[in-house]
Write a protein that holds these residues in place. Sequence first.
Motif, PDB file in Angstrom:
ATOM      1  N   SER A  97       0.815  -1.222   0.000  1.00 24.97           N
ATOM      2  CA  SER A  97       0.000   0.000   0.000  1.00 24.97           C
ATOM      3  C   SER A  97       0.843   1.264   0.000  1.00 24.97           C
ATOM      4  O   SER A  97       0.305   2.371  -0.107  1.00 24.97           O
ATOM      5  CB  SER A  97      -0.923   0.011   1.228  1.00 24.97           C
ATOM      6  N   THR A  98       2.180   1.154   0.081  1.00 28.27           N
ATOM      7  CA  THR A  98       3.046   2.329   0.145  1.00 28.27           C
ATOM      8  C   THR A  98       2.993   3.108  -1.166  1.00 28.27           C
ATOM      9  O   THR A  98       3.171   2.540  -2.246  1.00 28.27           O
ATOM     10  CB  THR A  98       4.501   1.927   0.442  1.00 28.27           C
ATOM     11  N   ASP A  99       2.744   4.425  -1.060  1.00 28.74           N
ATOM     12  CA  ASP A  99       2.724   5.296  -2.237  1.00 28.74           C
ATOM     13  C   ASP A  99       4.065   5.983  -2.464  1.00 28.74           C
ATOM     14  O   ASP A  99       4.514   6.126  -3.596  1.00 28.74           O
ATOM     15  CB  ASP A  99       1.635   6.367  -2.098  1.00 28.74           C
ATOM     16  N   TYR A 100       4.692   6.461  -1.366  1.00 26.58           N
ATOM     17  CA  TYR A 100       5.938   7.206  -1.471  1.00 26.58           C
ATOM     18  C   TYR A 100       6.963   6.680  -0.475  1.00 26.58           C
ATOM     19  O   TYR A 100       6.623   6.382   0.680  1.00 26.58           O
ATOM     20  CB  TYR A 100       5.725   8.699  -1.157  1.00 26.58           C
ATOM     21  N   LEU A 101       8.224   6.612  -0.903  1.00 28.35           N
ATOM     22  CA  LEU A 101       9.349   6.404   0.010  1.00 28.35           C
ATOM     23  C   LEU A 101      10.171   7.671  -0.011  1.00 28.35           C
ATOM     24  O   LEU A 101      10.708   8.059  -1.058  1.00 28.35           O
ATOM     25  CB  LEU A 101      10.201   5.211  -0.417  1.00 28.35           C
ATOM     26  N   VAL A 102      10.259   8.363   1.145  1.00 27.54           N
ATOM     27  CA  VAL A 102      11.034   9.591   1.258  1.00 27.54           C
ATOM     28  C   VAL A 102      12.464   9.203   1.627  1.00 27.54           C
ATOM     29  O   VAL A 102      12.700   8.584   2.664  1.00 27.54           O
ATOM     30  CB  VAL A 102      10.435  10.530   2.319  1.00 27.54           C
ATOM     31  N   CYS A 103      13.415   9.560   0.770  1.00 26.14           N
ATOM     32  CA  CYS A 103      14.791   9.070   0.906  1.00 26.14           C
ATOM     33  C   CYS A 103      15.721  10.146   1.459  1.00 26.14           C
ATOM     34  O   CYS A 103      15.929  11.185   0.830  1.00 26.14           O
ATOM     35  CB  CYS A 103      15.314   8.597  -0.444  1.00 26.14           C
ATOM     36  N   GLY A 104      16.255   9.893   2.647  1.00 21.79           N
ATOM     37  CA  GLY A 104      17.299  10.736   3.211  1.00 21.79           C
ATOM     38  C   GLY A 104      18.666  10.161   2.881  1.00 21.79           C
ATOM     39  O   GLY A 104      18.831   9.390   1.946  1.00 21.79           O
ATOM     40  N   ILE A 105      19.670  10.523   3.685  1.00 22.04           N
ATOM     41  CA  ILE A 105      21.036  10.048   3.481  1.00 22.04           C
ATOM     42  C   ILE A 105      21.241   8.766   4.272  1.00 22.04           C
ATOM     43  O   ILE A 105      20.981   8.713   5.486  1.00 22.04           O
ATOM     44  CB  ILE A 105      22.054  11.112   3.926  1.00 22.04           C
ATOM     45  N   SER A 106      21.717   7.719   3.619  1.00 19.89           N
ATOM     46  CA  SER A 106      21.903   6.426   4.269  1.00 19.89           C
ATOM     47  C   SER A 106      23.291   6.319   4.902  1.00 19.89           C
ATOM     48  O   SER A 106      24.283   6.769   4.320  1.00 19.89           O
ATOM     49  CB  SER A 106      21.719   5.287   3.253  1.00 19.89           C
ATOM     50  N   ASP A 107      23.347   5.740   6.082  1.00 23.35           N
ATOM     51  CA  ASP A 107      24.605   5.487   6.788  1.00 23.35           C
ATOM     52  C   ASP A 107      25.241   4.230   6.191  1.00 23.35           C
ATOM     53  O   ASP A 107      24.638   3.156   6.223  1.00 23.35           O
ATOM     54  CB  ASP A 107      24.317   5.294   8.279  1.00 23.35           C
ATOM     55  N   PRO A 108      26.464   4.336   5.647  1.00 23.08           N
ATOM     56  CA  PRO A 108      27.112   3.153   5.053  1.00 23.08           C
ATOM     57  C   PRO A 108      27.211   1.976   6.017  1.00 23.08           C
ATOM     58  O   PRO A 108      27.184   0.818   5.605  1.00 23.08           O
ATOM     59  CB  PRO A 108      28.501   3.672   4.668  1.00 23.08           C
ATOM     60  N   ARG A 109      27.324   2.263   7.320  1.00 20.25           N
ATOM     61  CA  ARG A 109      27.421   1.173   8.296  1.00 20.25           C
ATOM     62  C   ARG A 109      26.122   0.387   8.372  1.00 20.25           C
ATOM     63  O   ARG A 109      26.125  -0.819   8.625  1.00 20.25           O
ATOM     64  CB  ARG A 109      27.764   1.751   9.683  1.00 20.25           C
ATOM     65  N   VAL A 110      24.994   1.063   8.119  1.00 22.81           N
ATOM     66  CA  VAL A 110      23.696   0.398   8.150  1.00 22.81           C
ATOM     67  C   VAL A 110      23.472  -0.401   6.863  1.00 22.81           C
ATOM     68  O   VAL A 110      22.828  -1.453   6.872  1.00 22.81           O
ATOM     69  CB  VAL A 110      22.566   1.434   8.340  1.00 22.81           C
ATOM     70  N   LEU A 111      24.043   0.078   5.762  1.00 19.05           N
ATOM     71  CA  LEU A 111      23.840  -0.596   4.481  1.00 19.05           C
ATOM     72  C   LEU A 111      24.538  -1.956   4.424  1.00 19.05           C
ATOM     73  O   LEU A 111      24.131  -2.833   3.661  1.00 19.05           O
ATOM     74  CB  LEU A 111      24.360   0.289   3.336  1.00 19.05           C
ATOM     75  N   ARG A 112      25.614  -2.112   5.201  1.00 17.48           N
ATOM     76  CA  ARG A 112      26.328  -3.390   5.282  1.00 17.48           C
ATOM     77  C   ARG A 112      26.717  -3.920   3.903  1.00 17.48           C
ATOM     78  O   ARG A 112      26.462  -5.077   3.543  1.00 17.48           O
ATOM     79  CB  ARG A 112      25.464  -4.434   6.008  1.00 17.48           C
ATOM     80  N   GLY A 113      27.346  -3.057   3.129  1.00 19.72           N
ATOM     81  CA  GLY A 113      27.851  -3.482   1.833  1.00 19.72           C
ATOM     82  C   GLY A 113      26.884  -3.298   0.680  1.00 19.72           C
ATOM     83  O   GLY A 113      27.280  -3.379  -0.485  1.00 19.72           O
ATOM     84  N   HIS A 114      25.610  -3.075   0.966  1.00 23.43           N
ATOM     85  CA  HIS A 114      24.621  -2.852  -0.091  1.00 23.43           C
ATOM     86  C   HIS A 114      24.684  -1.403  -0.565  1.00 23.43           C
ATOM     87  O   HIS A 114      25.122  -0.508   0.160  1.00 23.43           O
ATOM     88  CB  HIS A 114      23.212  -3.155   0.410  1.00 23.43           C
ATOM     89  N   THR A 115      24.247  -1.162  -1.784  1.00 24.43           N
ATOM     90  CA  THR A 115      24.195   0.207  -2.305  1.00 24.43           C
ATOM     91  C   THR A 115      22.898   0.912  -1.929  1.00 24.43           C
ATOM     92  O   THR A 115      22.809   2.129  -2.007  1.00 24.43           O
ATOM     93  CB  THR A 115      24.339   0.210  -3.841  1.00 24.43           C
ATOM     94  N   MET A 116      21.883   0.145  -1.526  1.00 22.20           N
ATOM     95  CA  MET A 116      20.599   0.712  -1.154  1.00 22.20           C
ATOM     96  C   MET A 116      20.125   0.093   0.155  1.00 22.20           C
ATOM     97  O   MET A 116      20.446  -1.061   0.466  1.00 22.20           O
ATOM     98  CB  MET A 116      19.538   0.464  -2.241  1.00 22.20           C
ATOM     99  N   SER A 117      19.335   0.852   0.920  1.00 17.35           N
ATOM    100  CA  SER A 117      18.744   0.326   2.142  1.00 17.35           C
ATOM    101  C   SER A 117      17.715  -0.742   1.811  1.00 17.35           C
ATOM    102  O   SER A 117      17.252  -0.863   0.674  1.00 17.35           O
ATOM    103  CB  SER A 117      18.075   1.458   2.930  1.00 17.35           C
TER     104      SER A 117
END
Length: 301
Positions: A258-278
């Motif tokens: 049901s999600t219409d929008y994802l509002v994208c801020g700045i991602s912490d590389p440590r949280v991404l754990r090697g991925h390019t996207m959250s």
Amino acid sequence: MSGERMEPWVAVDFETASSDRASACAVAAVAVADGAVVDERRWLIRPPGNKYDAFNTFIHGIDGSITRDASEFSTVWSEVLDFAGGRTLVAHNAGFDMGVVRAEHVRTGATPAEINYVCSLVMARRQWTGLPSYSLPWVCDHVDVVLADHHDPLADARACAEVMLKLLATLGTTTLSEAAERLTVFVGSYGPHDVRCTIKDHKSRLGRLPENPDADPDHPLYGMHLVFTGTLQQWRREDAARLAVQCGAICANSVTRSTDYLVCGISDPRVLRGHTMSTKLRKATAQGVELLTELEFTQLL
């Protein structure tokens, strides 16, 4: 459309000095007739107190030194209306641009002249489905329109005009009203009769009631399901969600069908754990959820 004269209209774009919509600092208008740009003009506007937020100046490059001697909104808007000459206005994300006009009239207490307008963002969303975003750069890229200097009001108004010309050509029509009818979108009106340029059946798709029962049902975020990812620069996520809910949005912690929008801020590389996207961004992209930058979210507010 061969042999038919195309309806004349005028594309407009505003920039603001702060997050307050009643802080217009520049506007541009581009006149279109017979399928081509025939005239254009750009105005600077002195916002209240000639005060600017650093974030807005960073985006468009306008500050108090540039607008110190500019006219105030009421004078400039009168000139814009003279330039338009009663023709329908077109804006990309008209909810923002007409929101500026509404807020400025409320601030000054002026009685608005009636104008009709359409939103190229709303119409593009109906015509070209599946884009990651319907912000002006994304739509321009999709239809091969050159956007030379995004957030310069004249460059944006030119691009908006070219996008609308592409849309009319795709639909095979010469008038904005017919294009709106085919896409089941209202032609907006501001003045004695206030009609928002929204999808005609949008209320039937809202599902459960939003958390703010007093929200304006014609606000572009009304009934929309929002999720946030990354760190926002202007607000904490909680504050951004609260502002969205005040507009009638429904905020959640995770991306669903049901999600219409994802509002994208700045991602912490440590949280991404090697991925390019959250994880949220990967899921939203896979599902075709529309992505918003923090600036685009701010403009929708």
